[in-house]
Design a protein around this motif. Sequence first.
Motif, PDB file in Angstrom:
ATOM      1  N   PHE A 288      40.126  64.147  17.363  1.00  0.00           N
ATOM      2  CA  PHE A 288      39.974  62.913  18.579  1.00  0.00           C
ATOM      3  C   PHE A 288      41.036  63.320  19.337  1.00  0.00           C
ATOM      4  CE2 PHE A 288      37.085  61.507  15.236  1.00  0.00           C
ATOM      5  CZ  PHE A 288      35.986  60.741  16.095  1.00  0.00           C
ATOM      6  N   SER A 289      41.659  64.396  19.398  1.00  0.00           N
ATOM      7  CA  SER A 289      43.106  64.571  20.027  1.00  0.00           C
ATOM      8  C   SER A 289      42.920  64.241  21.599  1.00  0.00           C
ATOM      9  CB  SER A 289      43.515  65.994  19.657  1.00  0.00           C
ATOM     10  OG  SER A 289      42.618  67.030  20.224  1.00  0.00           O
ATOM     11  N   LYS A 290      41.775  64.659  22.106  1.00  0.00           N
ATOM     12  CA  LYS A 290      41.588  64.737  23.482  1.00  0.00           C
ATOM     13  C   LYS A 290      41.400  62.920  23.818  1.00  0.00           C
ATOM     14  CE  LYS A 290      39.470  68.902  24.339  1.00  0.00           C
ATOM     15  NZ  LYS A 290      40.953  69.604  24.699  1.00  0.00           N
ATOM     16  N   LYS A 291      41.279  62.073  23.118  1.00  0.00           N
ATOM     17  CA  LYS A 291      41.015  60.567  23.369  1.00  0.00           C
ATOM     18  C   LYS A 291      42.287  60.060  22.822  1.00  0.00           C
ATOM     19  CE  LYS A 291      36.071  60.633  22.479  1.00  0.00           C
ATOM     20  NZ  LYS A 291      34.895  60.190  21.963  1.00  0.00           N
ATOM     21  N   GLN A 292      43.232  60.711  22.539  1.00  0.00           N
ATOM     22  CA  GLN A 292      44.828  60.352  22.115  1.00  0.00           C
ATOM     23  C   GLN A 292      45.685  60.373  23.190  1.00  0.00           C
ATOM     24  OE1 GLN A 292      45.468  62.403  18.778  1.00  0.00           O
ATOM     25  NE2 GLN A 292      44.009  61.369  17.554  1.00  0.00           N
ATOM     26  N   HIS A 293      46.100  59.146  23.843  1.00  0.00           N
ATOM     27  CA  HIS A 293      46.817  59.018  25.143  1.00  0.00           C
ATOM     28  C   HIS A 293      48.409  58.390  24.880  1.00  0.00           C
ATOM     29  CE1 HIS A 293      43.386  60.681  27.108  1.00  0.00           C
ATOM     30  NE2 HIS A 293      42.601  59.441  26.691  1.00  0.00           N
ATOM     31  N   ALA A 294      48.455  57.854  23.616  1.00  0.00           N
ATOM     32  CA  ALA A 294      49.615  57.334  23.518  1.00  0.00           C
ATOM     33  C   ALA A 294      49.914  57.344  21.874  1.00  0.00           C
ATOM     34  CB  ALA A 294      49.821  55.899  23.677  1.00  0.00           C
ATOM     35  N   TYR A 295      51.165  57.133  21.387  1.00  0.00           N
ATOM     36  CA  TYR A 295      51.606  57.224  20.110  1.00  0.00           C
ATOM     37  C   TYR A 295      50.776  56.300  19.041  1.00  0.00           C
ATOM     38  CZ  TYR A 295      54.764  56.671  15.837  1.00  0.00           C
ATOM     39  OH  TYR A 295      55.114  56.846  14.436  1.00  0.00           O
ATOM     40  N   GLU A 296      50.392  55.204  19.341  1.00  0.00           N
ATOM     41  CA  GLU A 296      49.605  54.559  18.505  1.00  0.00           C
ATOM     42  C   GLU A 296      48.079  54.965  18.186  1.00  0.00           C
ATOM     43  OE1 GLU A 296      49.989  51.639  16.197  1.00  0.00           O
ATOM     44  OE2 GLU A 296      52.045  52.176  16.500  1.00  0.00           O
TER      45      GLU A 296
END
Length: 337
Positions: A288-296
């Motif tokens: 899901f890395s492409k949907k991760q935009h911030a630390y949390e």
Amino acid sequence: MSNSSFSQTQGFSAEPSFKSYEEIKKDKEEKMDDLAGEPVKLNEAHDTWISETVTLAVHHHQSERGDLPAHFAFFLMGSAGRQEQAKFSDQDHGIVFEGTDDEHQDYFLGLGAEIREGMAIVGYPRCEGLVMASHKRWCHGVEGWKKQVDGWIEADEWGPFRHLLTFIDARTLVGEDELLEEVKEHVFEQAGRGDVLKRLSENTAYLHKGLNAFGQLLPEEKGQYAGSMHIKDVGFFPYVHALRLLAIYEGIHASSTIERIRQVSEKHSYVKGKDVHFKNLLELRASFSKKQHAYEDVHYVPVQQLSKTQKSELKSALKEGKHLFQHTKKIMESGDF
């Protein structure tokens, strides 16, 4: 000893590979999307970016404060120490140096501050809990570290025990690994006592529930991440905590959870095969890395977006992690070592 020769003995080149922290940040941003989906390659890249940042920080600090006064080791802790970082990761690090705190702590605290600011520029947020080499707690000479560790154990309180458990995951990234290993030998000798292990186990007692009585996944019900599962607390931590305790018990210095599983399973059959489930968790998060935009974001996975196979693997990983954690706690707290 000249700057150049002293630096080379600690694994530094005469000149850093990058001219600025901003250049390292640019390199990180340009390569991240291609690496974020592959956990092993991603963590190798994190090591490179952080190592380059530390090298540049040493170069800057020497130009301001003079030659390095002693050999040292810069080490990582937390997910970085265990080589389990996600796309976004904050700072968890420390320094151990030759000589006494009175002699050199001020110099290395300054270096720690330079590293802290450099890493922040590169894209690693400062640790809110101040687990950084710029803080006196995480920057000592070898004997200073041993004394502090003894104090943590003697205090017999949750806070100091938490510091001790954090330090157990330390891994040298830059400098003289022998310095960290000397401290770790002392740590494992003291923390490996049955009474201390029991107390450490009691201080890692909380286990988040990821499955209900019918074996169904339990995502967050409210807030920004409603419908998602906190994979860090529910998935990773049962493995991390259990294997850390077993590593202390067996005197295994490896910091990686997967490597700990491999080494511990030789003596504890119930641990065998758990590395497969832990790897599945790492790969699930990375998918899901492409949907991760911030630390949390990296701590959550959207349950409804999981494939049938992913749901099955996640359920198995949660069940196996719960069993591993509970069985390990039972061993540690029974005193039947």
